[in-house]
Design a protein around this motif. Structure first.
Motif, mmCIF file in Angstrom:
data_model
loop_
_atom_site.group_PDB
_atom_site.id
_atom_site.type_symbol
_atom_site.label_atom_id
_atom_site.label_comp_id
_atom_site.label_asym_id
_atom_site.label_seq_id
_atom_site.Cartn_x
_atom_site.Cartn_y
_atom_site.Cartn_z
ATOM 1 N N GLY A 136 0.767 -1.238 0.000
ATOM 2 C CA GLY A 136 0.000 0.000 0.000
ATOM 3 C C GLY A 136 0.794 1.281 0.000
ATOM 4 N N PHE A 137 2.112 1.209 -0.034
ATOM 5 C CA PHE A 137 2.936 2.416 -0.075
ATOM 6 C C PHE A 137 2.864 3.039 -1.465
ATOM 7 C CE2 PHE A 137 4.577 0.413 3.669
ATOM 8 C CZ PHE A 137 5.154 1.414 4.432
ATOM 9 N N VAL A 138 2.856 4.357 -1.502
ATOM 10 C CA VAL A 138 2.849 5.092 -2.763
ATOM 11 C C VAL A 138 3.999 6.094 -2.768
ATOM 12 C CG1 VAL A 138 0.371 4.836 -3.193
ATOM 13 C CG2 VAL A 138 1.192 6.785 -1.873
ATOM 14 N N ARG A 139 4.520 6.348 -3.948
ATOM 15 C CA ARG A 139 5.632 7.296 -4.079
ATOM 16 C C ARG A 139 5.126 8.709 -3.796
ATOM 17 N NH1 ARG A 139 9.542 8.303 -9.309
ATOM 18 N NH2 ARG A 139 10.531 10.157 -8.447
ATOM 19 N N VAL A 140 5.861 9.408 -2.927
ATOM 20 C CA VAL A 140 5.506 10.791 -2.605
ATOM 21 C C VAL A 140 6.645 11.758 -2.906
ATOM 22 C CG1 VAL A 140 3.758 10.181 -0.882
ATOM 23 C CG2 VAL A 140 6.149 10.508 -0.156
ATOM 24 N N GLY A 141 7.793 11.238 -3.308
ATOM 25 C CA GLY A 141 8.905 12.122 -3.614
ATOM 26 C C GLY A 141 10.172 11.360 -3.919
ATOM 27 N N SER A 142 11.230 12.115 -4.100
ATOM 28 C CA SER A 142 12.553 11.532 -4.319
ATOM 29 C C SER A 142 13.596 12.570 -3.936
ATOM 30 C CB SER A 142 12.735 11.103 -5.773
ATOM 31 O OG SER A 142 12.714 12.225 -6.621
ATOM 32 N N GLU A 143 14.811 12.104 -3.741
ATOM 33 C CA GLU A 143 15.915 13.011 -3.472
ATOM 34 C C GLU A 143 17.217 12.332 -3.865
ATOM 35 O OE1 GLU A 143 15.280 13.780 0.702
ATOM 36 O OE2 GLU A 143 16.709 12.240 1.301
ATOM 37 N N GLU A 144 18.198 13.142 -4.118
ATOM 38 C CA GLU A 144 19.531 12.625 -4.407
ATOM 39 C C GLU A 144 20.227 12.412 -3.063
ATOM 40 O OE1 GLU A 144 20.531 11.905 -7.710
ATOM 41 O OE2 GLU A 144 18.381 12.290 -7.881
ATOM 42 N N SER A 145 20.753 11.206 -2.864
ATOM 43 C CA SER A 145 21.392 10.865 -1.595
ATOM 44 C C SER A 145 22.661 10.076 -1.870
ATOM 45 C CB SER A 145 20.450 10.019 -0.732
ATOM 46 O OG SER A 145 19.241 10.691 -0.499
ATOM 47 N N PHE A 146 23.623 10.210 -0.961
ATOM 48 C CA PHE A 146 24.861 9.444 -1.095
ATOM 49 C C PHE A 146 24.621 8.034 -0.570
ATOM 50 C CE2 PHE A 146 28.961 7.788 0.225
ATOM 51 C CZ PHE A 146 29.666 7.944 -0.957
ATOM 52 N N ALA A 147 24.863 7.045 -1.418
ATOM 53 C CA ALA A 147 24.683 5.633 -1.071
ATOM 54 C C ALA A 147 26.046 5.028 -0.753
ATOM 55 C CB ALA A 147 24.016 4.891 -2.213
ATOM 56 N N THR A 148 26.283 4.790 0.515
ATOM 57 C CA THR A 148 27.582 4.289 0.958
ATOM 58 C C THR A 148 27.969 2.989 0.264
ATOM 59 O OG1 THR A 148 27.166 5.298 3.101
ATOM 60 C CG2 THR A 148 28.924 3.682 3.017
ATOM 61 N N ALA A 149 27.031 2.062 0.134
ATOM 62 C CA ALA A 149 27.340 0.762 -0.456
ATOM 63 C C ALA A 149 27.712 0.857 -1.936
ATOM 64 C CB ALA A 149 26.168 -0.188 -0.282
ATOM 65 N N ARG A 150 27.363 1.963 -2.574
ATOM 66 C CA ARG A 150 27.702 2.159 -3.987
ATOM 67 C C ARG A 150 28.772 3.219 -4.177
ATOM 68 N NH1 ARG A 150 21.850 1.815 -7.002
ATOM 69 N NH2 ARG A 150 21.109 -0.030 -5.893
ATOM 70 N N ASP A 151 29.109 3.903 -3.089
ATOM 71 C CA ASP A 151 30.084 4.985 -3.138
ATOM 72 C C ASP A 151 29.730 5.988 -4.235
ATOM 73 O OD1 ASP A 151 32.290 6.379 -2.194
ATOM 74 O OD2 ASP A 151 33.652 5.413 -3.632
ATOM 75 N N ALA A 152 28.413 6.326 -4.261
ATOM 76 C CA ALA A 152 27.926 7.244 -5.292
ATOM 77 C C ALA A 152 26.639 7.913 -4.817
ATOM 78 C CB ALA A 152 27.645 6.475 -6.581
ATOM 79 N N THR A 153 26.327 9.025 -5.426
ATOM 80 C CA THR A 153 25.047 9.682 -5.190
ATOM 81 C C THR A 153 24.029 9.075 -6.150
ATOM 82 O OG1 THR A 153 26.124 11.710 -4.461
ATOM 83 C CG2 THR A 153 23.840 11.896 -5.207
ATOM 84 N N ILE A 154 22.885 8.656 -5.602
ATOM 85 C CA ILE A 154 21.842 8.028 -6.406
ATOM 86 C C ILE A 154 20.497 8.657 -6.058
ATOM 87 C CG2 ILE A 154 23.123 5.850 -6.518
ATOM 88 C CD1 ILE A 154 20.974 4.710 -4.559
ATOM 89 N N THR A 155 19.490 8.327 -6.853
ATOM 90 C CA THR A 155 18.139 8.778 -6.574
ATOM 91 C C THR A 155 17.485 7.806 -5.591
ATOM 92 O OG1 THR A 155 17.944 9.781 -8.741
ATOM 93 C CG2 THR A 155 15.886 9.356 -7.561
ATOM 94 N N GLU A 156 16.999 8.372 -4.515
ATOM 95 C CA GLU A 156 16.300 7.610 -3.478
ATOM 96 C C GLU A 156 14.826 7.995 -3.537
ATOM 97 O OE1 GLU A 156 16.939 6.699 1.241
ATOM 98 O OE2 GLU A 156 17.479 8.682 0.521
ATOM 99 N N LEU A 157 13.964 7.005 -3.689
ATOM 100 C CA LEU A 157 12.531 7.252 -3.716
ATOM 101 C C LEU A 157 11.996 7.282 -2.295
ATOM 102 C CD1 LEU A 157 11.396 4.909 -6.624
ATOM 103 C CD2 LEU A 157 12.153 7.305 -6.730
ATOM 104 N N ILE A 158 11.050 8.171 -2.057
ATOM 105 C CA ILE A 158 10.375 8.263 -0.761
ATOM 106 C C ILE A 158 8.942 7.777 -0.991
ATOM 107 C CG2 ILE A 158 9.681 9.786 1.117
ATOM 108 C CD1 ILE A 158 11.949 11.714 -0.014
#
Length: 163
Positions: A136-158
């Motif tokens: 039942g979760f629905v997308r309400v936003g996104s942000e650019e975040s640093f992903a430690t496991a990828r050592d990169a900034t990625i898009t994170e969905l909220i």
């Protein structure tokens, strides 16, 4: 349709003696990359155990172990963060695609009445996003975040489970 395993799965309170098993489960490099957002404790057993002992002592956090036929295959939790309550889950990779994460999250949602609930997922983590949407979760936003496991900034969905 759910796998036979989901009918044999259950949640129970997380205990300190679960922590070494959970540490080993989350050490899987493929799973860490897929999850993207790990922290410094992911590769440090002592730091991981210390962190999760604090979590277990915090009554505001609902931490559950996911078992299939009595075997620990992951965890699911709800925790307060910056005025919201978020959910998280981690299932051992050999159990991916069998409905275990979806059922575990559904069971947690029955136990945690707080709404709305938030969740975050790497944009390219389609399996985890499906787990949330099936619950039942629905997308309400996104942000650019640093992903430690990828050592990169990625898009994170909220995502949010509305009231």
């Amino acid at each position: 349709m759910t796998d036979e395993a989901t009918r044999r799965s259950r949640l129970r309170r997380m205990r300190e003696d679960d922590l070494p098993v959970l540490f080993e489960i989350q050490r899987d490099a493929t799973a860490q990359r897929q999850a993207a957002f790990t922290d410094a404790t992911a590769g440090d057993r002592d730091a991981y155990l210390s962190k999760f002992r604090r979590i277990l002592a915090d009554d505001a956090i609902v931490s559950r172990v996911v078992e299939v036929d009595g075997e620990v295959v992951g965890s699911v939790a709800a925790f307060p963060i910056e005025g919201d309550t978020e959910v998280t889950y981690w299932i051992r990779r050999d159990w991916w695609g069998r409905g275990v994460a979806t059922e575990a999250l559904a069971a947690l949602l029955q136990e945690v009445p707080t709404r709305p609930l938030q969740a975050r997922v790497a944009e390219d983590n389609h399996g985890s996003r499906r787990v949330l949407e099936r619950n039942g979760f629905v997308r309400v936003g996104s942000e650019e975040s640093f992903a430690t496991a990828r050592d990169a900034t990625i898009t994170e969905l909220i995502l949010e489970l509305p009231a």
